[in-house]
Motif scaffolding. Structure first.
Motif, PDB file in Angstrom:
ATOM      1  N   VAL A 152       0.858  -1.187   0.000  1.00  0.00           N
ATOM      2  CA  VAL A 152       0.000   0.000   0.000  1.00  0.00           C
ATOM      3  C   VAL A 152       0.897   1.241   0.000  1.00  0.00           C
ATOM      4  O   VAL A 152       1.784   1.384   0.843  1.00  0.00           O
ATOM      5  N   HIS A 153       0.659   2.135  -0.966  1.00  0.00           N
ATOM      6  CA  HIS A 153       1.475   3.344  -1.089  1.00  0.00           C
ATOM      7  C   HIS A 153       0.752   4.526  -0.444  1.00  0.00           C
ATOM      8  O   HIS A 153      -0.442   4.750  -0.714  1.00  0.00           O
ATOM      9  N   ALA A 154       1.471   5.263   0.361  1.00  0.00           N
ATOM     10  CA  ALA A 154       0.871   6.434   0.998  1.00  0.00           C
ATOM     11  C   ALA A 154       0.493   7.487  -0.043  1.00  0.00           C
ATOM     12  O   ALA A 154      -0.540   8.161   0.079  1.00  0.00           O
ATOM     13  N   TYR A 155       1.322   7.592  -1.088  1.00  0.00           N
ATOM     14  CA  TYR A 155       1.102   8.655  -2.073  1.00  0.00           C
ATOM     15  C   TYR A 155       1.732   8.253  -3.401  1.00  0.00           C
ATOM     16  O   TYR A 155       2.901   7.885  -3.461  1.00  0.00           O
ATOM     17  N   VAL A 156       0.940   8.293  -4.482  1.00  0.00           N
ATOM     18  CA  VAL A 156       1.440   8.005  -5.833  1.00  0.00           C
ATOM     19  C   VAL A 156       0.933   9.113  -6.754  1.00  0.00           C
ATOM     20  O   VAL A 156      -0.261   9.440  -6.739  1.00  0.00           O
ATOM     21  N   ALA A 157       1.834   9.666  -7.560  1.00  0.00           N
ATOM     22  CA  ALA A 157       1.458  10.771  -8.450  1.00  0.00           C
ATOM     23  C   ALA A 157       1.535  10.344  -9.911  1.00  0.00           C
ATOM     24  O   ALA A 157       2.487   9.692 -10.338  1.00  0.00           O
ATOM     25  N   GLN A 158       0.503  10.707 -10.650  1.00  0.00           N
ATOM     26  CA  GLN A 158       0.492  10.593 -12.106  1.00  0.00           C
ATOM     27  C   GLN A 158       0.646  12.009 -12.639  1.00  0.00           C
ATOM     28  O   GLN A 158      -0.249  12.839 -12.481  1.00  0.00           O
ATOM     29  N   ASP A 163      -2.894   7.385 -19.112  1.00  0.00           N
ATOM     30  CA  ASP A 163      -3.149   6.294 -18.178  1.00  0.00           C
ATOM     31  C   ASP A 163      -2.296   5.079 -18.514  1.00  0.00           C
ATOM     32  O   ASP A 163      -1.840   4.359 -17.615  1.00  0.00           O
ATOM     33  N   LEU A 164      -2.062   4.850 -19.803  1.00  0.00           N
ATOM     34  CA  LEU A 164      -1.266   3.699 -20.203  1.00  0.00           C
ATOM     35  C   LEU A 164       0.192   3.872 -19.776  1.00  0.00           C
ATOM     36  O   LEU A 164       0.799   2.940 -19.232  1.00  0.00           O
ATOM     37  N   GLU A 165       0.769   5.043 -20.031  1.00  0.00           N
ATOM     38  CA  GLU A 165       2.151   5.309 -19.607  1.00  0.00           C
ATOM     39  C   GLU A 165       2.292   5.132 -18.095  1.00  0.00           C
ATOM     40  O   GLU A 165       3.266   4.534 -17.611  1.00  0.00           O
ATOM     41  N   PHE A 166       1.332   5.651 -17.373  1.00  0.00           N
ATOM     42  CA  PHE A 166       1.369   5.588 -15.911  1.00  0.00           C
ATOM     43  C   PHE A 166       1.282   4.145 -15.416  1.00  0.00           C
ATOM     44  O   PHE A 166       2.081   3.721 -14.561  1.00  0.00           O
ATOM     45  N   VAL A 168       1.942   1.346 -17.086  1.00  0.00           N
ATOM     46  CA  VAL A 168       3.118   0.590 -17.498  1.00  0.00           C
ATOM     47  C   VAL A 168       4.297   0.905 -16.575  1.00  0.00           C
ATOM     48  O   VAL A 168       5.058   0.008 -16.186  1.00  0.00           O
ATOM     49  N   GLU A 169       4.448   2.170 -16.197  1.00  0.00           N
ATOM     50  CA  GLU A 169       5.512   2.561 -15.272  1.00  0.00           C
ATOM     51  C   GLU A 169       5.335   1.881 -13.922  1.00  0.00           C
ATOM     52  O   GLU A 169       6.289   1.354 -13.340  1.00  0.00           O
ATOM     53  N   ASN A 175       7.340  -5.924 -11.900  1.00  0.00           N
ATOM     54  CA  ASN A 175       7.518  -6.925 -12.954  1.00  0.00           C
ATOM     55  C   ASN A 175       6.158  -7.460 -13.400  1.00  0.00           C
ATOM     56  O   ASN A 175       5.972  -8.657 -13.607  1.00  0.00           O
ATOM     57  N   TYR A 176       5.197  -6.557 -13.555  1.00  0.00           N
ATOM     58  CA  TYR A 176       3.871  -6.868 -14.066  1.00  0.00           C
ATOM     59  C   TYR A 176       3.802  -6.436 -15.530  1.00  0.00           C
ATOM     60  O   TYR A 176       4.670  -5.729 -16.030  1.00  0.00           O
ATOM     61  N   ILE A 177       2.727  -6.859 -16.197  1.00  0.00           N
ATOM     62  CA  ILE A 177       2.440  -6.401 -17.545  1.00  0.00           C
ATOM     63  C   ILE A 177       1.029  -5.825 -17.573  1.00  0.00           C
ATOM     64  O   ILE A 177       0.196  -6.124 -16.713  1.00  0.00           O
TER      65      ILE A 177
END
Length: 351
Positions: A152-158, A163-166, A168-169, A175-177
């Protein structure tokens, strides 16, 4: 395992759930489907679009060939036709030249293309990456199929990303697809070490295949460092060749350490704030590096079961190169002139 193709190739195209009329099949002379793990998969249909008796264009204004319509393409052989892509029409291209029969190129993508429309800047708080992926999928009218990413991440920024770039990053850190199957968006692990769904042999159905083995730049271990703002303590995580699931006897990182001495790469370019996040990132980074140990491109007789994200067993390459490969991308190509072939790229993390 599928047997070697031995009959005439068959193409099946449905648009908005209805099969193309026979007159369209008569004019359809080229089909291509590019299936990819890194970008939206694409299809093209090429038709002659001229009625010589009426001296008029035919398919150019057909309502079935309209932007946004659902398309499903199947390829194979008599009695064995399988869907190779389900997507949406995104463009139409008319090709006309003096003295030549006009042609219409119908192009489209799988539904990942929806995630590439427009950029966004926003934040997600107290969420897992898998929950973020599910939220984005639903917002794009897609059904999420996600694997729990645990941390669980406290904070994630796009920040100014599609949405696809985000996604995929975010997926690369795990190591997901990120792939689409019809209206479903999959966010989860790649197919490493799954049982091969297809067998290919150099002596039977592979036209060409050129694998390359390289340990250049491959460390035997990855170290991730960060800082825990709650405990005010440093975070250190490490992953070594022993943490990998080999697709053979010895992985690329292990072989590199064995041949040239131990080496570790330290990752500090992206912050981590929990030990769990650091552990996941270290292992996923090493898995990504190891997956490029053996890479190859080839062509075989048309195989609809050969898809990006599957595992193929290739034999007849000697001891080092024979074995299971992750399929990274495929191009299914059908034409009246050359028949049906499948080009593919693949990799494995061990020999």
């Amino acid at each position: 395992m599928t047997s070697t193709p031995s009959s005439t190739p068959v193409v099946r195209v449905t648009i908005e759930g209805a099969d193309l009329p026979m007159t369209a099949y008569d004019d359809l002379f080229e089909v291509s489907v590019i299936d990819d793990l890194e970008a939206p998969s694409m299809f093209t249909l090429k038709l002659t679009t001229w009625d010589d008796a009426a001296r008029a264009l035919t398919w150019v204004d057909d309502a079935r060939l309209s932007i946004g319509n659902d398309v499903e393409i199947g390829l194979g052989y008599a009695g064995d036709v399988a869907t190779v892509i389900a997507g949406e029409i995104t463009s139409l291209e008319l090709e006309m030249a003096a003295g030549e029969i006009p042609t219409l190129l119908v192009r489209g993508y799988d539904r990942r293309h929806r995630l590439a429309r427009g950029t966004r800047t926003r934040t997600f708080t107290s969420m897992k990456d898998s929950d973020i992926a599910a939220q984005i999928a639903r917002a794009r009218q897609l059904v999420p199929a996600v694997t729990d990413s645990v941390a669980v991440h406290a904070y994630v920024a796009q920040v100014a990303q599609t949405d696809l770039e985000f996604l995929v990053e975010r997926a690369k850190d795990l190591n997901y697809i990120v792939v689409a199957s019809g209206t479903t968006l999959y966010f989860g692990p790649p197919p490493e070490n799954q049982t091969a769904t297809l067998a290919l042999s150099m002596s039977l159905d592979v036209i060409e295949f050129s694998p390359r083995m390289s340990t250049a730049g491959e460390p035997g271990a990855i170290e991730v460092r960060g800082w825990d703002p709650k405990t005010k303590q440093p975070i250190v995580a490490a992953a070594s060749a022993h943490d990998l699931d080999p697709m053979g006897t010895i992985t690329g990182p292990a072989l590199a350490d064995q041949a040239f001495g131990t080496a570790t790469t330290s990752l500090v370019h992206r912050p981590v704030t929990t030990q769990q996040e650091a552990d996941l990132r270290a292992k996923s980074a090493l898995e990504e590096i190891a997956s490029g140990f053996i890479e190859g491109q080839g062509t075989c007789l048309g195989r609809p079961a050969l898809r990006a994200g599957t595992v193929v067993d290739i034999q007849g390459l000697g001891t080092r190169f024979s074995g299971s490969y992750d399929v990274l991308s495929t191009t299914h190509a059908y034409s009246l002139r050359t028949g049906y072939t499948t080009r593919f790229s693949a990799s494995r993390n061990a020999t």
